[in-house]
Design an enzyme around this catalytic site. Structure first.
Site: not given
Ligand code: DHB
Ligand code: FE
Length: 319
Positions: A241, A59, A194
Site C-alpha cells: 500500500e 478493499h 503490515h
C-alpha cells in the site's frame, strides 16, 4: 491557478474507524494512536484547503475481482461510505469536485496516464479513516470537497512506485492548469508495514518504515526504485500500500518542508505512520513547474495540441 500546497501521508487502519465509531478513542491503546493526529488536525484547520485529492485503495468494496482498475479517478458529485460488512460507517457522504476532477481526468489522460473515470463509487475505510484522522468527526459534512483516486494495490500486479511518482507529477500539472484559484492538498494513504494473513501475519518492520519516511521527505527518487518484492519482503504483503504515498510525493516540489511526523506501533496489525510535507513557501510563485523533464514538456505540448483539436471539433459542431 489551482495549486497543490501540501501532501499528507497517513495510514488507514480499519480498526481506527471502528474505535472512532464505537467511542473508544480515550482507551489507552487508541489514545496513543489518536494523540499523534491532534497537531495534524490543528494544521488542517489552519490550512483550510479548498479541495483534497485523496489517493487511497479500495478493499473490494467498490471494486472486486470482476473489475480491477489500476488508477480510478472519482469524478462524481458524491461518494457514499461503503458497507464493509457492518453497515456503512457513520461518517458524512464525501462530496466530490466534478469540475476539477473532469479537468484532472482530461489533463492526466492526455498526458498519457490512462486513468479510469468513475462516476459512481462508494468509499471504504481506505478513504474515510485518513479523512477522520485529519478532519476529525464532523456530523453533517466534511469541510472540503474530495477527489478520490483509487489505486489497485490489492490484486497483483499493482503499479510500480516509479509509475506512482510520475502520476503524482502529472496530477500536479493537471491541478496547476486549472484556472480557478484553489488551495489543494493531496493525501497518500495506506500502510505502513503490515501483513494480515499467512505465516508472517503480524509482521511490522519499524526500521524499514522509518527509513521510508526519511527518504519520502529527503530523497523520494530513491524510493521509486524499490521493487514490489522488496516491499513484500520488508514491509509485508499489505505493505505494498505504501506505493500510494509516492503519488502524493510526486505531486510536491523536489524539496519540501517536513512539518510533522508521527509513527507508532501497533494499531491492529499495522504500523501507523503519518507525515505532513509542505511545498517550500519561500519558493512559491517563482518556483519552476514540476516535471520539467523532457517527458514533462513533451506531455505538455501533446496536451496543448490535443486541447486545440478538441476545441476545433467543438467549434465545428457549433457552426
Ligand atoms: C488491517 C489493515 C489494513 O490496511 C486493512 O486494509 C485491513 C486490516 C489491519 O491492520 O487489521
Ligand atoms: Fe488496507
Amino acid at each position: 491557478m489551482a495549486k497543490i500546497i501540501a501532501g499528507i501521508g497517513s495510514s488507514h487502519v480499519p480498526a481506527i474507524g471502528a474505535a472512532l465509531d464505537n467511542g473508544k478513542t480515550e482507551e489507552p491503546y487508541w489514545k496513543r494512536v489518536f494523540s499523534g493526529f491532534e497537531k495534524s488536525k490543528e494544521w488542517m484547520a489552519k490550512t483550510k484547503p479548498d479541495v483534497a485529492i485523496v489517493v487511497y485503495n479500495d478493499h473490494a468494496s467498490a471494486f472486486s475481482v470482476e473489475m480491477i482498475p489500476t488508477f480510478a479517478l472519482g469524478c462524481a458529485a458524491e461518494f457514499p461510505p461503503a458497507d464493509e460488512g457492518w453497515g456503512p460507517r457513520p461518517v458524512p457522504v464525501v462530496k466530490g469536485h466534478p469540475a476539477l476532477a473532469a479537468h484532472i481526468a482530461q489533463s492526466v489522460i492526455l498526458d498519457e496516464f490512462d486513468l479510469t473515470i468513475v462516476n459512481k463509487m462508494e468509499v471504504d475505510h481506505g478513504l474515510t479513516v485518513p479523512m477522520n484522522l485529519l478532519f476529525g468527526q464532523p456530523k453533517d459534512a466534511w469541510p472540503c470537497p474530495v477527489i478520490p483516486l483509487a489505486v489497485n494495490v490489492v490484486m497483483y500486479p499493482p503499479p510500480t512506485g516509479h509509475r506512482c511518482y510520475m502520476l503524482g507529477k502529472a496530477l500536479r500539472r493537471a491541478v496547476e492548469s486549472y484556472p480557478e484559484d484553489l488551495k489543494v492538498v493531496i493525501f497518500g494513504t495506506g500502510g505502513l508495514s503490515h501483513q494480515i494473513s499467512g505465516p508472517r501475519a503480524g509482521l511490522i518492520n519499524s526500521k524499514w518504515d522509518k527509513s521510508f519516511l526519511d527518504n519520502l521527505s529527503k530523497d523520494p527518487k530513491k524510493l521509486t526504485r524499490i521493487p514490489h518484492l522488496e516491499y513484500m519482503r520488508e514491509a509485508g504483503a499489505e505493505g505494498i500500500e505504501m506505493v500510494m504515498w509516492l503519488i502524493m510525493r510526486g505531486a510536491l516540489d523536489d524539496k519540501v518542508d517536513e512539518v510533522y511526523r508521527f509513527y507508532t506501533v501497533p494499531a491492529s496489525n499495522t504500523a501507523v505512520g503519518h507525515i505532513i510535507l509542505e511545498n517550500a513557501r519561500k519558493a512559491s510563485g517563482t518556483r519552476k513547474v514540476a516535471g520539467k523533464s523532457k517527458r514533462g514538456s513533451a506531455g505538455k505540448s501533446r496536451q496543448a495540441a490535443a486541447r486545440t483539436s478538441i476545441h476545433r471539433i467543438a467549434s465545428k459542431g457549433t457552426r
